[in-house]
Structure formats: structure tokens, C-alpha cells
Scaffold this motif. Structure first.
Motif, mmCIF file in Angstrom:
data_model
loop_
_atom_site.group_PDB
_atom_site.id
_atom_site.type_symbol
_atom_site.label_atom_id
_atom_site.label_comp_id
_atom_site.label_asym_id
_atom_site.label_seq_id
_atom_site.Cartn_x
_atom_site.Cartn_y
_atom_site.Cartn_z
ATOM 1 N N LEU A 69 23.710 39.826 34.773
ATOM 2 C CA LEU A 69 24.157 39.481 36.137
ATOM 3 C C LEU A 69 24.291 40.897 36.574
ATOM 4 N N ALA A 70 24.518 42.108 35.669
ATOM 5 C CA ALA A 70 24.663 43.556 36.313
ATOM 6 C C ALA A 70 23.078 43.786 36.587
ATOM 7 N N ARG A 71 22.176 43.193 35.989
ATOM 8 C CA ARG A 71 20.672 43.844 36.334
ATOM 9 C C ARG A 71 20.523 42.977 37.658
ATOM 10 N N LEU A 72 21.068 41.738 37.964
ATOM 11 C CA LEU A 72 20.642 41.017 39.401
ATOM 12 C C LEU A 72 21.921 41.657 40.333
ATOM 13 N N LYS A 73 22.379 42.695 40.121
ATOM 14 C CA LYS A 73 23.462 43.244 40.930
ATOM 15 C C LYS A 73 24.570 42.250 41.552
ATOM 16 N N THR A 74 25.065 41.277 40.538
ATOM 17 C CA THR A 74 25.880 40.091 41.244
ATOM 18 C C THR A 74 27.011 39.928 40.456
ATOM 19 N N ALA A 75 28.246 40.294 40.846
ATOM 20 C CA ALA A 75 29.517 40.305 40.352
ATOM 21 C C ALA A 75 30.186 39.000 40.318
ATOM 22 N N PRO A 76 30.717 38.394 39.303
ATOM 23 C CA PRO A 76 31.300 37.057 39.246
ATOM 24 C C PRO A 76 32.791 37.242 40.083
ATOM 25 N N ALA A 77 33.455 36.446 40.386
ATOM 26 C CA ALA A 77 34.848 36.397 40.863
ATOM 27 C C ALA A 77 35.792 37.432 40.338
ATOM 28 N N LEU A 78 36.556 38.106 40.806
ATOM 29 C CA LEU A 78 37.351 39.311 40.260
ATOM 30 C C LEU A 78 38.312 38.643 39.216
ATOM 31 N N GLU A 79 38.856 37.338 39.469
ATOM 32 C CA GLU A 79 39.702 36.895 38.417
ATOM 33 C C GLU A 79 38.902 36.635 37.092
ATOM 34 N N ARG A 80 37.828 36.100 37.297
ATOM 35 C CA ARG A 80 36.878 35.814 35.914
ATOM 36 C C ARG A 80 36.739 37.217 35.183
ATOM 37 N N LEU A 81 36.245 38.370 35.990
ATOM 38 C CA LEU A 81 36.096 39.615 35.494
ATOM 39 C C LEU A 81 37.491 40.239 34.894
ATOM 40 N N GLY A 82 38.555 40.032 35.641
ATOM 41 C CA GLY A 82 39.794 40.467 34.822
ATOM 42 C C GLY A 82 40.170 39.804 33.599
ATOM 43 N N THR A 83 39.683 38.533 33.520
ATOM 44 C CA THR A 83 40.027 37.840 32.199
ATOM 45 C C THR A 83 38.952 38.482 31.085
ATOM 46 N N LEU A 84 37.844 38.563 31.466
ATOM 47 C CA LEU A 84 36.853 39.195 30.443
ATOM 48 C C LEU A 84 37.115 40.471 30.261
ATOM 49 N N VAL A 94 31.750 44.556 31.765
ATOM 50 C CA VAL A 94 32.397 44.029 32.828
ATOM 51 C C VAL A 94 32.874 45.192 33.868
ATOM 52 N N TYR A 95 33.209 46.437 33.310
ATOM 53 C CA TYR A 95 33.246 47.591 34.288
ATOM 54 C C TYR A 95 32.326 48.024 35.332
ATOM 55 N N ARG A 96 30.819 47.528 34.571
ATOM 56 C CA ARG A 96 29.618 48.051 35.385
ATOM 57 C C ARG A 96 29.856 46.927 36.491
ATOM 58 N N LEU A 97 29.840 45.745 36.154
ATOM 59 C CA LEU A 97 30.047 44.751 37.210
ATOM 60 C C LEU A 97 30.940 44.917 38.430
ATOM 61 N N LEU A 98 32.241 45.386 37.802
ATOM 62 C CA LEU A 98 33.138 45.572 38.923
ATOM 63 C C LEU A 98 32.710 46.809 39.969
ATOM 64 N N GLY A 99 31.610 47.416 39.688
ATOM 65 C CA GLY A 99 31.127 48.130 40.626
ATOM 66 C C GLY A 99 30.329 47.664 41.840
ATOM 67 N N ARG A 100 29.974 46.285 41.481
ATOM 68 C CA ARG A 100 29.330 45.359 42.563
ATOM 69 C C ARG A 100 30.413 44.485 43.412
ATOM 70 N N SER A 101 31.578 44.392 42.951
ATOM 71 C CA SER A 101 32.498 43.618 43.540
ATOM 72 C C SER A 101 33.022 43.718 44.833
ATOM 73 N N ALA A 102 32.952 42.727 45.394
ATOM 74 C CA ALA A 102 33.222 43.040 47.142
ATOM 75 C C ALA A 102 34.842 42.899 47.342
ATOM 76 N N ASP A 103 35.454 42.672 46.307
ATOM 77 C CA ASP A 103 36.918 42.400 46.377
ATOM 78 C C ASP A 103 37.685 43.597 46.337
#
Length: 202
Positions: A69-84, A94-103
Motif C-alpha cells: 500500500l505504501a508503494r501504491l501511495k494509498t493509506a488505509p483509514a486512520l482508525e485502522r492505522l492507529g490500531t495497527l 504504518v508510520y510511512r503510510l501515515l505520510g499519505r493520510s489525508a486525515d
């Protein structure tokens, strides 16, 4: 597994469905290879399949899916990332993906990454902060800066950022420069000036 590796390199969207089916294979290495291949093939169907694996009990599969998902520059929902992010084996992707979060609610969680004892995890948080700084404007940038300054009260963030300026990953160095600017650590001025010798950071 080798067939999945090849399909990932071919990157033909017609292979998404059969590759995604291997996310449920009995062999954990095959499951991880399927996630990696989907990250290379891309597309909406691949992203959906990858996000659905994040509830799986298999750590290796979740790690591969997050990297994809990081390669695809697509972050899951923040709630899911927070749990992970509570899983120490998954914090770095997870931290890398937070860089793509729109929230914008991701900002405090990102800032907390600066307090992580693992350098790899801190660097992932710095890279994500740098990415958010590039994506955001105005009040959002200031909200991120406030979250960083709040986290910086409790630990030697300046030391970690100065070390990160020498990272081979320019995204990590960019994040470190942003943090040093926001916390106003004048003791790092010479290190910042030295970083400016790199045209990518200037």
C-alpha cells in the motif's frame, strides 16, 4: 511464489484477481508474495484486496500488505492505522503510510513516532512528517508543527533529527529538517547548514 513474483513484474491488471486469490494460500510465503505482487500491479481492485488483508492474523501478510500500500501511495483509514500502530512489528510501515493520510487527525500520531526508541521507526515517522509537509498548506502545516512541538517537549528529538540529516533516505532528512525548523533548535544550525550542501535538501 515464483509465478507471483513474475506476475508482479509483468504488472498486467488482468492478473489481479488470480493473484489476490493467493492471499488466502496455505503457505505464508505465497501469501506475502501475492501482496507484494499486488503492490506492483496496482489499481483499485488490488488496493481493495490489500486493505482487506489488514485484519488477518498473519503478521508477515500484514507487513507485506502495508509495504504494498505504501508503494501504491494509498493509506488505509486512520482508525485502522492507529490500531495497527500498536503492533511493534508493524510500526515502521504504518508510520510511512501515515505520510499519505489525508486525515489531519494523523498529526498527533505522527508526532508520537518521534518518541519511538527504534531508529528505524523514528526515521519512518520523520519521512512521513516530511511528506505531510509537502502535501499540506496553511493551517494544516501549522497543526502538524504544533503536534511536533508538543512531542518534542518530552525527549531529545533534536539529537535524533540531527542524526537523521545524514540518512541516505532523502525523505527522512527532509522530515528532520522540518522538525528542527518547527522546534527552533538553534544548536543544530551547523548541521542544518551542512545538510544544505545536498541540492535535494537545499
Amino acid at each position: 511464489k515464483f509465478a507471483l513474483d513474475i506476475l508482479g513484474e509483468i504488472r498486467d491488471s488482468r492478473s489481479v484477481e488470480p493473484v489476490a486469490a493467493r492471499l488466502a494460500a496455505a503457505d505464508p510465503n505465497v501469501r506475502a508474495a501475492a501482496a507484494e505482487a499486488l503492490g506492483k500491479i496496482g489499481g483499485a481492485e488490488a488496493i481493495t484486496a490489500l486493505q482487506q488483508t489488514l485484519d488477518a492474523p498473519d503478521h508477515l501478510l500484514k507487513l507485506a500488505a502495508l509495504d504494498a500500500l505504501a508503494r501504491l501511495k494509498t493509506a488505509p483509514a486512520l482508525e485502522r492505522l492507529g490500531t495497527l500502530s500498536q503492533d511493534r512489528f508493524l510500526k515502521r510501515p504504518v508510520y510511512r503510510l501515515l505520510g499519505r493520510s489525508a486525515d489531519p487527525r494523523a498529526f498527533p500520531l505522527l508526532a508520537q513516532g518521534l518518541l519511538e526508541p527504534s531508529r528505524g521507526t523514528r526515521d519512518a515517522a520523520l519521512a512521513a512528517i516530511g511528506e505531510q509537509r509537502r502535501l499540506r498548506r496553511g493551517d494544516d502545516v501549522e497543526a502538524l508543527a504544533r503536534a511536533v512541538r508538543e512531542a518534542a517537549k518530552y525527549t531529545g528529538v533534536g539529537n535524533a533529527c540531527e542524526a537523521a540529516l545524514r540518512s541516505s533516505d532523502v525523505a527522512v532528512s527532509e522530515g528532520a529538517l522540518a522538525v528542527l525548523g518547527w522546534i527552533g533548535d538553534l544548536n543544530r544550525a551547523s548541521a542544518i547548514a551542512h545538510a544544505a550542501e545536498d541540492e535535494r535538501l537545499r
